[in-house]
Design a protein around this motif. Structure first.
Motif, PDB file in Angstrom:
ATOM      1  N   PHE A 287       0.859  -1.240   0.142  1.00 26.15           N
ATOM      2  CA  PHE A 287      -0.075   0.129   0.031  1.00 26.15           C
ATOM      3  C   PHE A 287       0.806   1.276   0.007  1.00 26.15           C
ATOM      4  O   PHE A 287       0.533   2.241  -0.699  1.00 26.15           O
ATOM      5  CB  PHE A 287      -0.774   0.065   1.122  1.00 26.15           C
ATOM      6  CG  PHE A 287      -1.844   1.024   1.287  1.00 26.15           C
ATOM      7  CD1 PHE A 287      -3.140   0.990   0.442  1.00 26.15           C
ATOM      8  CD2 PHE A 287      -1.834   2.201   1.969  1.00 26.15           C
ATOM      9  CE1 PHE A 287      -3.916   2.035   0.563  1.00 26.15           C
ATOM     10  CE2 PHE A 287      -2.538   3.270   1.890  1.00 26.15           C
ATOM     11  CZ  PHE A 287      -3.827   3.210   1.548  1.00 26.15           C
ATOM     12  N   TYR A 288       1.940   1.297   0.880  1.00 22.01           N
ATOM     13  CA  TYR A 288       2.863   2.354   0.765  1.00 22.01           C
ATOM     14  C   TYR A 288       3.505   2.461  -0.408  1.00 22.01           C
ATOM     15  O   TYR A 288       3.487   3.837  -1.069  1.00 22.01           O
ATOM     16  CB  TYR A 288       4.006   2.182   2.052  1.00 22.01           C
ATOM     17  CG  TYR A 288       5.171   3.084   1.800  1.00 22.01           C
ATOM     18  CD1 TYR A 288       5.066   4.387   2.197  1.00 22.01           C
ATOM     19  CD2 TYR A 288       6.278   2.904   1.154  1.00 22.01           C
ATOM     20  CE1 TYR A 288       6.058   5.287   2.213  1.00 22.01           C
ATOM     21  CE2 TYR A 288       7.414   3.569   1.017  1.00 22.01           C
ATOM     22  CZ  TYR A 288       7.259   4.862   1.616  1.00 22.01           C
ATOM     23  OH  TYR A 288       8.335   5.694   1.578  1.00 22.01           O
ATOM     24  N   SER A 289       3.836   1.464  -1.115  1.00 24.01           N
ATOM     25  CA  SER A 289       4.609   1.581  -2.609  1.00 24.01           C
ATOM     26  C   SER A 289       3.402   2.424  -3.336  1.00 24.01           C
ATOM     27  O   SER A 289       4.089   3.008  -4.412  1.00 24.01           O
ATOM     28  CB  SER A 289       4.989   0.436  -2.996  1.00 24.01           C
ATOM     29  OG  SER A 289       5.971  -0.125  -2.139  1.00 24.01           O
ATOM     30  N   THR A 290       2.140   2.022  -3.365  1.00 26.89           N
ATOM     31  CA  THR A 290       1.407   2.426  -4.493  1.00 26.89           C
ATOM     32  C   THR A 290       1.208   4.011  -4.288  1.00 26.89           C
ATOM     33  O   THR A 290       1.108   4.458  -5.274  1.00 26.89           O
ATOM     34  CB  THR A 290      -0.138   1.496  -4.102  1.00 26.89           C
ATOM     35  OG1 THR A 290      -0.003   0.220  -4.467  1.00 26.89           O
ATOM     36  CG2 THR A 290      -1.281   2.082  -5.094  1.00 26.89           C
ATOM     37  N   VAL A 291       0.941   4.249  -2.967  1.00 20.06           N
ATOM     38  CA  VAL A 291       0.707   5.668  -2.832  1.00 20.06           C
ATOM     39  C   VAL A 291       1.693   6.511  -2.972  1.00 20.06           C
ATOM     40  O   VAL A 291       1.529   7.721  -3.833  1.00 20.06           O
ATOM     41  CB  VAL A 291       0.272   5.806  -1.131  1.00 20.06           C
ATOM     42  CG1 VAL A 291       0.215   7.333  -1.098  1.00 20.06           C
ATOM     43  CG2 VAL A 291      -1.115   5.077  -0.942  1.00 20.06           C
ATOM     44  N   THR A 292       3.145   6.022  -2.887  1.00 15.08           N
ATOM     45  CA  THR A 292       4.156   6.545  -3.199  1.00 15.08           C
ATOM     46  C   THR A 292       4.416   7.068  -4.622  1.00 15.08           C
ATOM     47  O   THR A 292       4.553   7.946  -5.163  1.00 15.08           O
ATOM     48  CB  THR A 292       5.372   6.034  -2.860  1.00 15.08           C
ATOM     49  OG1 THR A 292       5.462   6.025  -1.292  1.00 15.08           O
ATOM     50  CG2 THR A 292       6.703   6.724  -3.021  1.00 15.08           C
ATOM     51  N   ALA A 293       4.062   5.858  -5.517  1.00 11.47           N
ATOM     52  CA  ALA A 293       4.065   6.063  -6.998  1.00 11.47           C
ATOM     53  C   ALA A 293       3.107   6.986  -7.497  1.00 11.47           C
ATOM     54  O   ALA A 293       3.452   7.881  -8.312  1.00 11.47           O
ATOM     55  CB  ALA A 293       3.952   4.643  -7.491  1.00 11.47           C
ATOM     56  N   MET A 294       1.897   7.056  -7.096  1.00 10.10           N
ATOM     57  CA  MET A 294       0.920   7.895  -7.430  1.00 10.10           C
ATOM     58  C   MET A 294       1.187   9.274  -7.062  1.00 10.10           C
ATOM     59  O   MET A 294       0.899  10.147  -7.690  1.00 10.10           O
ATOM     60  CB  MET A 294      -0.563   7.577  -6.538  1.00 10.10           C
ATOM     61  CG  MET A 294      -0.996   6.366  -7.126  1.00 10.10           C
ATOM     62  SD  MET A 294      -2.562   5.714  -6.269  1.00 10.10           S
ATOM     63  CE  MET A 294      -3.742   7.007  -6.670  1.00 10.10           C
ATOM     64  N   VAL A 295       1.976   9.444  -5.851  1.00 13.67           N
ATOM     65  CA  VAL A 295       2.187  11.118  -5.377  1.00 13.67           C
ATOM     66  C   VAL A 295       3.332  11.429  -6.536  1.00 13.67           C
ATOM     67  O   VAL A 295       3.343  12.587  -6.786  1.00 13.67           O
ATOM     68  CB  VAL A 295       2.580  10.863  -3.749  1.00 13.67           C
ATOM     69  CG1 VAL A 295       3.294  12.196  -3.701  1.00 13.67           C
ATOM     70  CG2 VAL A 295       1.537  10.627  -3.091  1.00 13.67           C
ATOM     71  N   LEU A 296       4.199  10.495  -6.700  1.00 16.09           N
ATOM     72  CA  LEU A 296       5.338  10.766  -7.785  1.00 16.09           C
ATOM     73  C   LEU A 296       4.778  11.323  -8.845  1.00 16.09           C
ATOM     74  O   LEU A 296       5.247  12.157  -9.632  1.00 16.09           O
ATOM     75  CB  LEU A 296       6.579   9.960  -7.597  1.00 16.09           C
ATOM     76  CG  LEU A 296       7.142   9.436  -6.318  1.00 16.09           C
ATOM     77  CD1 LEU A 296       8.163   8.426  -6.829  1.00 16.09           C
ATOM     78  CD2 LEU A 296       8.053  10.999  -6.206  1.00 16.09           C
ATOM     79  N   ILE A 297       3.848  10.401  -9.517  1.00 14.20           N
ATOM     80  CA  ILE A 297       3.188  10.853 -10.833  1.00 14.20           C
ATOM     81  C   ILE A 297       2.504  12.256 -10.609  1.00 14.20           C
ATOM     82  O   ILE A 297       2.519  13.114 -11.567  1.00 14.20           O
ATOM     83  CB  ILE A 297       2.214   9.903 -11.343  1.00 14.20           C
ATOM     84  CG1 ILE A 297       2.997   8.384 -11.451  1.00 14.20           C
ATOM     85  CG2 ILE A 297       1.585  10.096 -12.400  1.00 14.20           C
ATOM     86  CD1 ILE A 297       2.363   7.099 -11.795  1.00 14.20           C
TER      87      ILE A 297
END
Length: 341
Positions: A287-297
């Protein structure tokens, strides 16, 4: 109540969630994790044109995406094997080595995120401290070397698990399914190592990100105050494209702090109370990895618009899925200049 199902023993962890439920939830998170990280990796790779040197942020983002996808695939393989092989017929060393590799990639993910937040804070905040400025310049100059050294350092940090950890002695009288190949710090050396590992993998990068968050927040407050003073309060201050980077940086820190608190609590439950919660650890990391990728995009405006356009284009081929289309963000029209009378 403990009963068997097609996924092995239906055993609950400290949150009362069965292995099958965690496997399903982690699978859903894995889809989004792989999608967003592969997307941002490919777009960052393709955006390099000519002989233009790749920026430190792009290098860190690509390294973070690779670590996220690798950790996600390995953790899902481990959960699947652990669920199917409920009696641990496969050699436990296989599961143990896989766990060590996953913890090393988790170490890489956290430190890549920390360095990325540090980079954005250096772009937003200028400090008069000469020593701190030299540290910033050294890190940014050797960011490619750091990207290769972080996974090696993470693996070296996790290797002692094989020597100082032991098979856990679970509470007697409870028919709890032990995850295959899981080692726990039963000895004094194991306890000391576990504290050192948490300091290196969670607390230290957390302090770096928290420091960056404080610096960015102070910079934002000062900047807004100066802008408001320069306009005499005639209209609210506007930061333009800079506010997007600020939002992204603060979101990265907030996401990590939430992950840090949950991860430390889970580690406490595993080490002290010997709870069965490895699946929860992998789900939270996914879940942390998903949110991090979305924030970076989201932080890259052109990349965010491109992703929305690509998703909507794919959904156009299926009219029944038109309700899933994402709204396009149009830039607000520019206000006409005021005419002095």
């Amino acid at each position: 109540v403990y009963s068997t199902d097609v996924f092995g023993e239906k055993v609950t962890d400290m949150f009362g969630v069965s292995k099958l439920s965690l496997w399903v939830l982690t699978g859903l998170a894995a889809v989004t994790t792989v999608f967003f990280n592969v997307y941002i990796f490919l777009m960052t790779l393709w955006n390099k044109t000519g002989k233009k040197k790749r920026s430190p942020s792009e290098t860190l983002i690509m390294a973070l995406a690779v670590a996220d996808v690798t950790h996600q695939l390995m953790s899902y393989v481990w959960m699947t094997m652990d669920g199917v092989d409920s009696s641990c017929e496969i050699a436990e060393m296989f599961y143990t080595v896989l766990l060590v590799l996953m913890f090393s990639f988790k170490f890489t993910i956290i430190w890549d995120s920390s360095f990325l937040t540090f980079y954005y804070s250096t772009k937003l905040v200028s400090t008069p401290n000469h020593c701190y400025t030299q540290i910033q310049a050294a890190i940014l100059k050797h960011v490619t070397l750091a990207v290769f050294l972080i996974p090696l350092f993470g693996l070296a940090t996790c290797m002692p698990i094989l020597m100082v950890f032991q098979i856990g002695n679970y509470t007697e009288g409870v028919e709890q399914q032990i995850d295959c190949g899981v080692l726990l710090p039963e000895s004094t050396a194991g306890m000391v190592y576990d504290v050192i590992y948490l300091l290196l993998s969670d607390v230290l990068p957390g302090m770096v990100m928290l420091k960056c968050c404080i610096s960015i927040s102070i910079h934002l407050a000062i900047h807004l105050r100066h802008m408001k003073a320069s306009t005499n309060g005639a209209h609210p201050p506007k930061l333009g494209s800079q506010i997007r980077v600020v939002q992204m940086s603060l979101s990265l820190v907030a996401n990590f702090l939430i992950f840090l608190m949950v991860d430390l609590y889970i580690n406490y439950e595993v080490v002290v109370k010997h709870e069965n919660s490895m699946g929860v650890t992998f789900f939270i990391t996914s879940f942390y990895s998903t949110v991090t990728a979305m924030v970076l995009i989201y932080g890259k405006k052109t990349l965010w618009k491109t992703m929305i356009h690509d998703i909507n284009t794919c959904l156009d081929a299926y009219p029944c899925l038109s309700c899933l289309k994402m709204p396009k963000q149009n830039s607000p029209p520019s206000e006409p200049p005021e005419v002095k009378t």
